[in-house]
Design an enzyme around this catalytic site. Structure first.
Site, PDB file in Angstrom:
ATOM      1  N   LYS A  26       0.988  -1.207  -0.005  1.00 35.41           N
ATOM      2  CA  LYS A  26       0.020  -0.042  -0.007  1.00 35.41           C
ATOM      3  C   LYS A  26       0.749   1.256  -0.015  1.00 35.41           C
ATOM      4  CE  LYS A  26      -3.657   2.372   2.618  1.00 35.41           C
ATOM      5  NZ  LYS A  26      -4.451   2.210   3.701  1.00 35.41           N
ATOM      6  N   LYS A  32      -2.246  -1.480  -3.528  1.00 37.72           N
ATOM      7  CA  LYS A  32      -3.223  -0.201  -3.604  1.00 37.72           C
ATOM      8  C   LYS A  32      -2.337   1.014  -3.657  1.00 37.72           C
ATOM      9  CE  LYS A  32      -6.412   1.989  -0.708  1.00 37.72           C
ATOM     10  NZ  LYS A  32      -7.391   2.047   0.732  1.00 37.72           N
TER      11      LYS A  32
HETATM   12 ZN   LIG Z   1      -5.858   3.755   8.363  1.00 34.27          ZN
END
Ligand SMILES: [Zn+2]
Length: 328
Positions: A199, A252
């Site tokens: 992420k 992501k």
């Molecule tokens: Zn968070």
């Protein structure tokens, strides 16, 4: 005139030929719909920066999830906005927390619909960071191991409420192992983990912060989310989550990280997910609203690209429309 042996256009001549040789096909099973449930509202509230996306009141969430199931989707991803925030994120692991209650309501209405829960602390922390914060004069630290303890408690409470999969999005080190251990110890060995393995600290999360009401009150998230410049590190992060017991790994955002997605998919051979995030959604919505893009064709092309790059699953705010557009 030269005689050509290879004429690739032969296979593009008619729609039937193009259908026959298509390599990547989208189906409703590819998509997961994020839903936001808020204790602070009595009825649905539009999110300005994400046209078509709404926060839902607790008494609306089950019907909304049922509507997703009826459109042909198999799974929703739940985010909660609690009434009260504090410095221990108590709402994140409360038995009667906003997400825990929503999971029970959805499962009572649609036991067949898969419920995935976002596991993080930011929505429940008064300061909005994804972990426990220690202040040190002008500086602050997001404490790793203290945060992991709370994340494991949150995941456990989601599993107890009936979540099929928990999805830790915090990026603390070692949280997948801690969550797996906590779940197994409590008898939830069938509750799966989707890890946000890579992420990145992305500018494309902007509109989400309005949806989840979770912007940090000070500093930024760059000591835990990844530097967008790093690919080898993304593979190391993913390897750790795989070793710690992740069932599905996620990258992501999606579109600016297709190379990461491809490498993660090739290297680990695990079910791979991509999160097409709020900013990626808002960009296309804004262009479509101005008549600069055809929304449906642009979205189908983006999703095909994400799947072609290696995503088995795509979390997207267009999931409901996509279920309709890809049903055959
Ligand atoms: Zn968070």
């Amino acid at each position: 005139m030269r005689t050509l042996l290879h004429r690739p256009r032969r296979l593009r001549r008619t729609p039937a030929l193009r259908d026959l040789v298509r390599e990547t096909t989208l189906t409703p099973n590819d998509f997961i719909l994020p839903l936001f449930v808020s204790e602070k509202i009595k009825s649905r509230r539009a999110i300005n920066s994400m046209p078509g996306v709404e926060q839902l009141a607790p008494n609306e969430i089950a019907a909304e999830a049922a509507r997703a199931a009826e459109s042909g989707l198999q799974a929703v991803l739940l985010f909660g906005i609690p009434n009260e925030k504090d410095e221990q994120a108590s709402g994140a692991y409360a038995d009667d927390g906003v997400v825990q209650k929503a999971v029970r309501a959805i499962k009572a209405a649609r036991p067949d619909l898969l419920v995935i829960t976002d596991v993080c602390l930011c929505e429940y922390m008064s300061h909005g960071h994804c972990g426990v914060v220690r202040r040190d004069g002008d500086h602050f630290h997001v404490l790793n191991d203290e945060s992991v303890e709370l994340l494991a408690k949150a995941a456990l409470s989601h599993a107890a409420a009936g979540a099929d999969l928990v999805a830790p999005s915090d990026m603390m080190d070692g949280r997948i192992g801690a969550i797996r251990e906590a779940l197994d110890r409590a008898g939830f060995d069938q509750t799966g983990i989707i890890s946000y393995a890579a992420k990145f600290a992305s500018a494309f999360y902007g509109p989400f912060r309005e949806a989840a009401e979770s912007p940090p009150q000070f500093g930024d998230r760059r000591t835990y989310q990844m530097d967008p410049a790093n690919a080898a590190e993304a593979l190391r992060e993913t390897a750790l989550d795989v070793a710690e017991g992740a069932d599905i790994v996620m990258v992501k955002p999606a579109v600016a990280y297709l190379d990461i997605l491809w490498r993660v998919h090739e290297r680990f051979g695990l079910t791979t997910a991509a999160y097409h995030v709020s900013g990626e959604y808002a960009m296309v919505k804004a262009a479509a609203a101005n008549g600069w893009l055809d929304e449906r064709s642009a979205v189908l092309e983006i999703m095909t690209g994400i799947k072609r790059a290696g995503a088995d699953l795509i979390v997207t705010y267009w999931a409901r429309e996509l279920a309709e557009w890809t049903r055959r």
